[in-house]
Design a protein around this motif. Structure first.
Motif, PDB file in Angstrom:
ATOM      1  N   LYS A  64       0.849  -1.197   0.000  1.00 56.21           N
ATOM      2  CA  LYS A  64       0.000   0.000   0.000  1.00 56.21           C
ATOM      3  C   LYS A  64       0.884   1.246   0.000  1.00 56.21           C
ATOM      4  N   VAL A  65       0.305   2.378  -0.348  1.00 57.86           N
ATOM      5  CA  VAL A  65       1.018   3.661  -0.360  1.00 57.86           C
ATOM      6  C   VAL A  65       0.647   4.451   0.898  1.00 57.86           C
ATOM      7  N   PHE A  66       1.682   5.024   1.553  1.00 55.98           N
ATOM      8  CA  PHE A  66       1.467   5.793   2.780  1.00 55.98           C
ATOM      9  C   PHE A  66       2.194   7.132   2.704  1.00 55.98           C
ATOM     10  N   SER A  67       1.701   8.096   3.478  1.00 58.26           N
ATOM     11  CA  SER A  67       2.344   9.408   3.578  1.00 58.26           C
ATOM     12  C   SER A  67       3.484   9.350   4.592  1.00 58.26           C
ATOM     13  N   ILE A  68       4.468  10.249   4.417  1.00 57.57           N
ATOM     14  CA  ILE A  68       5.625  10.332   5.312  1.00 57.57           C
ATOM     15  C   ILE A  68       5.460  11.517   6.255  1.00 57.57           C
ATOM     16  N   THR A  69       5.777  11.311   7.520  1.00 60.14           N
ATOM     17  CA  THR A  69       5.743  12.366   8.519  1.00 60.14           C
ATOM     18  C   THR A  69       7.097  12.451   9.210  1.00 60.14           C
ATOM     19  N   GLY A  70       7.635  13.670   9.334  1.00 60.06           N
ATOM     20  CA  GLY A  70       8.871  13.857  10.086  1.00 60.06           C
ATOM     21  C   GLY A  70       8.614  13.662  11.571  1.00 60.06           C
ATOM     22  N   SER A  71       9.558  13.017  12.266  1.00 55.95           N
ATOM     23  CA  SER A  71       9.364  12.722  13.680  1.00 55.95           C
ATOM     24  C   SER A  71      10.603  13.099  14.478  1.00 55.95           C
ATOM     25  N   ILE A  72      10.406  13.900  15.544  1.00 57.39           N
ATOM     26  CA  ILE A  72      11.506  14.333  16.405  1.00 57.39           C
ATOM     27  C   ILE A  72      11.069  14.212  17.855  1.00 57.39           C
ATOM     28  N   ASP A  73      11.873  13.532  18.666  1.00 54.34           N
ATOM     29  CA  ASP A  73      11.597  13.424  20.095  1.00 54.34           C
ATOM     30  C   ASP A  73      11.895  14.767  20.754  1.00 54.34           C
ATOM     31  N   ALA A  74      11.025  15.204  21.642  1.00 52.60           N
ATOM     32  CA  ALA A  74      11.200  16.496  22.320  1.00 52.60           C
ATOM     33  C   ALA A  74      12.532  16.568  23.068  1.00 52.60           C
ATOM     34  N   LYS A  75      13.041  15.416  23.529  1.00 50.82           N
ATOM     35  CA  LYS A  75      14.303  15.384  24.265  1.00 50.82           C
ATOM     36  C   LYS A  75      15.499  15.711  23.363  1.00 50.82           C
ATOM     37  N   GLN A  76      15.290  15.631  22.053  1.00 55.02           N
ATOM     38  CA  GLN A  76      16.379  15.898  21.111  1.00 55.02           C
ATOM     39  C   GLN A  76      16.513  17.380  20.758  1.00 55.02           C
ATOM     40  N   ILE A  77      15.616  18.197  21.284  1.00 56.72           N
ATOM     41  CA  ILE A  77      15.670  19.638  21.036  1.00 56.72           C
ATOM     42  C   ILE A  77      16.367  20.299  22.223  1.00 56.72           C
ATOM     43  N   ALA A  78      17.470  20.977  21.966  1.00 63.92           N
ATOM     44  CA  ALA A  78      18.246  21.612  23.034  1.00 63.92           C
ATOM     45  C   ALA A  78      17.422  22.687  23.733  1.00 63.92           C
ATOM     46  N   ASP A  79      17.722  22.902  25.012  1.00 63.78           N
ATOM     47  CA  ASP A  79      17.033  23.943  25.771  1.00 63.78           C
ATOM     48  C   ASP A  79      17.194  25.300  25.091  1.00 63.78           C
ATOM     49  N   GLY A  80      16.086  26.032  25.002  1.00 64.56           N
ATOM     50  CA  GLY A  80      16.144  27.348  24.384  1.00 64.56           C
ATOM     51  C   GLY A  80      15.882  27.344  22.893  1.00 64.56           C
ATOM     52  N   TYR A  81      15.574  26.164  22.335  1.00 61.65           N
ATOM     53  CA  TYR A  81      15.316  26.072  20.892  1.00 61.65           C
ATOM     54  C   TYR A  81      13.943  25.461  20.661  1.00 61.65           C
ATOM     55  N   GLU A  82      13.395  25.721  19.484  1.00 55.15           N
ATOM     56  CA  GLU A  82      12.149  25.111  19.069  1.00 55.15           C
ATOM     57  C   GLU A  82      12.189  24.843  17.574  1.00 55.15           C
ATOM     58  N   ILE A  83      11.358  23.919  17.132  1.00 56.21           N
ATOM     59  CA  ILE A  83      11.298  23.569  15.707  1.00 56.21           C
ATOM     60  C   ILE A  83      10.476  24.622  14.975  1.00 56.21           C
ATOM     61  N   SER A  84      11.036  25.141  13.899  1.00 58.18           N
ATOM     62  CA  SER A  84      10.281  26.101  13.089  1.00 58.18           C
ATOM     63  C   SER A  84       9.727  25.463  11.817  1.00 58.18           C
ATOM     64  N   ASN A  85      10.372  24.369  11.363  1.00 58.63           N
ATOM     65  CA  ASN A  85       9.868  23.717  10.145  1.00 58.63           C
ATOM     66  C   ASN A  85      10.464  22.318  10.013  1.00 58.63           C
ATOM     67  N   ILE A  86       9.664  21.366   9.528  1.00 55.70           N
ATOM     68  CA  ILE A  86      10.115  20.003   9.226  1.00 55.70           C
ATOM     69  C   ILE A  86       9.643  19.644   7.824  1.00 55.70           C
ATOM     70  N   GLU A  87      10.570  19.148   7.014  1.00 54.49           N
ATOM     71  CA  GLU A  87      10.216  18.734   5.656  1.00 54.49           C
ATOM     72  C   GLU A  87      10.913  17.421   5.307  1.00 54.49           C
ATOM     73  N   THR A  88      10.275  16.631   4.428  1.00 57.02           N
ATOM     74  CA  THR A  88      10.907  15.433   3.884  1.00 57.02           C
ATOM     75  C   THR A  88      10.939  15.543   2.363  1.00 57.02           C
ATOM     76  N   LYS A  89      12.002  15.010   1.787  1.00 58.42           N
ATOM     77  CA  LYS A  89      12.157  15.094   0.334  1.00 58.42           C
ATOM     78  C   LYS A  89      11.055  14.323  -0.372  1.00 58.42           C
ATOM     79  N   ASP A  90      10.749  13.125   0.132  1.00 51.25           N
ATOM     80  CA  ASP A  90       9.651  12.325  -0.428  1.00 51.25           C
ATOM     81  C   ASP A  90       8.418  12.522   0.442  1.00 51.25           C
ATOM     82  N   HIS A  91       7.255  12.473  -0.181  1.00 50.06           N
ATOM     83  CA  HIS A  91       6.015  12.688   0.568  1.00 50.06           C
ATOM     84  C   HIS A  91       5.182  11.411   0.702  1.00 50.06           C
TER      85      HIS A  91
END
Length: 318
Positions: A141-168
């Motif tokens: 079957k065909v499925f969509s791709i979603t970017g995934s980041i654990d909150a623990k991987q974001i350094a203190d004082g930073y936030e995600i502004s954008n997530i993109e994947t080359k394939d959709h």
């Protein structure tokens, strides 16, 4: 009597005696050498191999297999060091570990592991000597791709502004009992990455259920490029001047004026929420006339931009 010892018969008898003696000596020597060869120790060489891949035989057009070990441990022995070294090296190895599923039916099965193409003079033992595997009917079957980041991987004082994947979208193949459990495909940021700046690299894709459980599958393409843009968490707050120290006797008043009245602070969001201003502390004890002072803006909790400001001090004399 003298004639007897010089006669031909005597000479023949002596010759026969020495011939028998030499024969017995040679036989004893040969027997000793033979026995020495029989009882001389022969050196045996060994080598233990880990994660030797398993060659699985099955109808890949019809079935999908999952929940199995990819490698086994193999213990090799041989009296031929050259042959042993050749089989221990993955690049020159001839033997294979084979699991034949060609006669197995769908479901959870256990099959023996066999060694093929093992050179003569080399013995091998497999651990374990069998494998369990789940066989299911193949479905794609065909499925969509979603970017995934654990909150623990974001350094203190930073936030995600954008997530993109080359394939959709990607094609996912699994057995028919699992394919309907797949909710989407994730492009997951590698666990060792800690985000303090933008990230862009290829990552392995995983098929997951709605609750995030990883499900056995084959994904095409297996990887895609993940791009993550991060930014510092910031807040604009006013700068307030506090005059410290004592006025000189000839000064009645000092009026401060900042070169910049607003500062940008960055840090963890819960800390930023508690800060409403930044203090610029100016010591006026040595001020006798109109002057300008540069003071630092400091905090142990957040980063402040600018890190210093100029304060123009206007004096009023008695």
């Amino acid at each position: 009597m003298k004639k007897f010892f010089v006669s031909r018969f005597w000479l023949a008898l002596v010759s026969l005696f020495f011939a028998i003696l030499l024969f017995l000596t040679a036989t004893a020597s040969h027997s000793y050498n033979t026995n020495s060869q029989i009882y001389s120790p022969i050196e045996t060489y060994t080598h233990s191999l880990s994660d030797v891949p398993i060659d699985i035989k099955y109808d890949s057009d019809k079935y999908f297999i999952s929940e199995y070990s990819y490698g086994v441990q193999v213990y090799l022995t041989s009296t031929n060091r050259v042959k042993l070294d050749s089989e221990a090296n993955a690049d020159t190895r001839k033997f294979k570990i084979v699991a034949d599923l060609s006669q197995s039916k769908p479901g959870k099965v256990t099959v023996p592991l066999k060694i093929t193409n093992l050179p003569s003079g080399v013995a091998a033992k497999i651990t374990p000597d069998q494998m369990s595997v789940t066989i299911g009917k193949k479905k794609t079957k065909v499925f969509s791709i979603t970017g995934s980041i654990d909150a623990k991987q974001i350094a203190d004082g930073y936030e995600i502004s954008n997530i993109e994947t080359k394939d959709h979208k990607v094609e996912v193949t699994s057995d028919e009992s699992k394919i309907d459990l797949i909710d989407h495909v994730v492009a997951k940021l590698p666990e060792e990455v800690k985000l303090t700046s933008d990230y862009k690299d290829e990552v392995t894709l995983q098929a997951v259920s709605a609750d995030g459980t990883i499900l056995a599958s084959s994904i095409s393409p297996a990887k895609t490029e993940l791009s993550v843009a991060v930014k510092k968490i910031t807040k604009s707050v006013p700068i307030r001047v506090i005059l410290t120290g004592s006025l000189k006797d000839n000064i009645t008043e000092i009026t401060p004026k900042l070169s910049k009245e607003v500062a940008v602070i960055s840090g963890p969001r819960d800390v930023l929420d508690t800060i409403n201003q930044v203090i610029a502390e100016v010591n006026i004890s040595d001020v006798t006339k109109n002057t300008a002072k540069t003071v630092s803006l400091k905090s142990d909790l957040v980063t402040i931009e600018p890190s210093s400001v100029t304060v123009q001090l206007t004096t009023k004399k008695k």
